[in-house]
Each structure stands twice: as structure tokens, then as C-alpha cells.
Design a protein around this motif. Structure first.
Motif: not given
Length: 353
Positions: A68-83
């Protein structure tokens, strides 16, 4: 070799020769901020190997080999642990290391993004492949044949093996922890990484120059029990089947939601043993007894040549063509003609895809 302390392991690493260095691609399903992943990454780097990590931006357990590929070119929420903050590219480097990458997709998708985007663009000397793929160590064990289609750790490994890269999937019994919360040599993530390194290093050290770490299409599933006293438990050759579990759907009348549990007693179907050395103990049983299980699998799902397989084929004997069927016999020329009409379907897609 049995290592009884972190000091002994560090000393052994000091003997590693960069002449034996491999290009190792790593992944997992717990996310690129996993303490287990980062600790094994450090040990492999310290041993002189060139290591690149491409792992999910978020926790992705239980995704199996789904892509399953990302459907957006940018993160819509922070990554895990807000890294990585929201709005950052959906694929990129972690701020802490230029060789640790994240991608906002499933574990198998991360493997393909690594091979087809990260390596060609940023590591051209890798020639779009790796000498070895290592997944994990996962948080929690992945035992039995059912997890071969359920575990994202195994799924990421399958993806690499499908691209002709030897793959080792590793799972441990410790709980999830961010890499920045791993403190001290006795931390469970450190201990899991030490045992993982010992197994991986043994495969590497016993591979002759110019030889692949594993035969083409082969993979290894390693499971580590709860570790105590910083010692390595017995390491045992195992098979996937043997007291292995499969899931049931458990409905919660209060929430209206489903969750999973294991079938009790264990299902016969998941433990039907046809392939390999049937005298080997099952990995589930071995890990329950405190041992480290090492199971070998292949990408070839074809059933063995036995009476059961013949009985299955016999049921459609009146329809099939070719040897053993009652329909029209096929020839190589007939197959080649059909392939020409359909286009190339059996060509390889390894490096350079």
C-alpha cells in the motif's frame, strides 16, 4: 559461539573485518523509530557493514506482504514518536542518520521503495540491490505458517526475497520502545539486538567469498524468546509447523468491535506437515520452551510431489491439458505462442527494474 555479555559481544565486533563487509538493507513493520531496529542497525554498522534502513513512518504491524503506497506526497500527520513533522515528504531521511529512511507505506512497500527509489538515487554503487535483507527484530514473536501471510516483518522480507535478495526476518519477545528510550546494556532492546546479531553474523561468517548468504528464493524466520541475564538461549533448527497457532475473530458485545485470539486447541490445518524435515521441532514449541528458533522457508509455495497432490490434480483431470490430463496435450511451441500473444509474463524484475 555463545555470548554471555555485552562486553563480549563488543569485543567480538572489534574483530570484524571490513573485507567481509556486506551491503545490508534493513526494514521492519514497527516503524523506523523502533528501538530494536536501531540497536541491531548499530551492531551491524559497528561490524563494518554498509547498512541502509527503509522502514514505515508509522507502526504497520499485521500488514503481511500487502503493498500500500502513500496517497499523498507529504505526511498528513507526524510520523511515529513525532520524529518527522506533518507536511514533510512522505519519504525521506531521519534527522538522526543519513542512512535511516522512512516511507509512509506498508513494510513490503518500504522494501520496494528502498530498491527502486532510495538506492538508485542515493546509493548508486549498490546497483539497486543488496547482499542481504534483515527485518526487525520485531516486537513480539512471529511463529508458525499463518504469520507468513500476516506479519509485516515477514512480508517486508518476502518482498526482498522476491527481488532475489537473501532475507532474514527476526522477531523478539520484548515490548515496543522508541530508540531514544533505550538506555543501558541490559535493556531488552539491546539484548534482542545482540542475539539477532549473533544469528545474522553466523550466516555471514559462514558464507564463502562470492557466495550468496542464502540460496536463491530462500529466507529465514528467526524467533527469540524472553531474554534473561544477557545470555543467548539455545539456538535450534525448527520448522514452521508444529503446535502453531492461527487466528479467530473475537467479537466484543459492548464495543461492537472485533479483535483476534488464537484457536484453542490448535488447528490441524495450520500444522499439516508435508515439506522439509518432518523430524524438526515446531518453532512455536521451541520458543515456548525458551529456545531461539531458526526456520528456513522458500518462495516456492508449490505442494510436494505426493499422493495428496496427485489426488487434487486428478479431480480436474478431465479438464487439464498436458501430461496426466485427459484434455489436449500441450507442447512447448504452443506455450511459447500463447506467451507471445500475452506478452512477456515470466521475465525477472530484479535490479534495474
Amino acid at each position: 559461539m555463545r555470548l554471555s555479555s555485552y562486553t563480549a559481544l563488543t569485543a567480538a565486533l572489534g574483530l570484524a573485518s571490513t573485507a567481509d563487509a556486506l551491503k545490508i538493507l534493513m526494514g521492519n513493520d514497527d516503524g523506523f523509530g523502533s528501538g530494536n531496529l536501531r540497536e541491531l542497525y548499530k551492531l551491524l554498522v559497528d561490524a563494518g557493514h554498509e547498512v541502509v534502513v527503509v522502514a514505515p513512518a508509522q507502526q504497520q504491524s499485521g500488514k503481511g506482504g500487502t503493498v500500500i503506497w502513500s496517497e499523498t506526497a507529504n505526511l498528513t500527520i507526524p510520523s511515529q514518536y513525532n520524529l518527522i513533522p506533518a507536511g514533510a515528504p512522505s519519504v525521506g531521511r531521519d534527522n538522526s542518520s543519513q542512512d535511516i529512511w522512512y516511507y509512509d507505506g506498508t513494510p513490503a512497500a518500504c522494501t520496494f521503495v528502498a530498491l527502486d527509489w532510495v538506492l538508485p538515487r542515493y546509493y548508486p554503487e549498490w546497483k539497486q540491490t543488496a547482499d542481504l535483507f534483515v527485518a526487525g527484530p520485531n516486537y513480539g514473536t512471529n511463529l508458525g505458517a499463518f504469520v507468513m501471510g500476516l506479519s509485516g516483518t515477514v512480508g517486508a522480507t518476502f518482498a526482498a526475497i522476491s527481488r532475489s535478495i537473501p532475507g532474514i526476518a527476526i522477531s523478539a519477545s520484548n515490548r515496543a520502545v522508541p530508540y531514544f528510550n533505550v538506555t543501558g546494556a541490559s535493556h531488552p532492546a539491546v539484548l534482542a539486538a545482540q542475539v539477532s546479531f549473533e544469528v545474522v553474523n553466523e550466516f555471514i561468517e559462514n558464507t564463502m567469498d562470492g557466495q550468496a548468504v542464502l540460496p536463491l528464493g530462500y529466507g529465514v524466520n528467526v524467533n527469540i524468546p524472553t531474554l534473561v541475564n544477557g545470555t543467548t538461549p539455545p539456538i535450534i533448527k525448527t520448522r514452521l509447523t508444529g503446535n502453531a497457532n492461527t487466528d479467530v475473530a473475537v467479537y466484543n458485545e459492548t464495543t461492537g468491535l472485533f479483535d483476534w485470539d488464537n484457536v484453542d486447541p490448535v488447528a490441524a490445518g495450520i500444522n499439516a506437515a508435508y515439506n522439509g524435515d518432518l523430524s524438526l521441532p515446531g518453532e512455536t514449541w521451541v520458543v515456548a520452551g525458551g529456545g531461539v528458533s531458526v526456520s528456513v522457508f522458500t518462495m516456492d509455495y508449490t505442494s510436494p510431489s505426493n499422493t495428496y497432490t496427485e489426488l487434487v490434480f486428478d479431480k480436474i483431470g478431465g479438464l487439464v491439458v498436458g501430461e496426466g490430463g485427459n484434455g489436449t496435450k500441450y507442447s512447448r511451441r504452443m506455450v511459447e505462442e500463447r506467451m507471445r500473444k500475452r506478452g512477456a509474463m515470466l521475465s525477472g524484475r530484479d535490479g534495474g527494474a
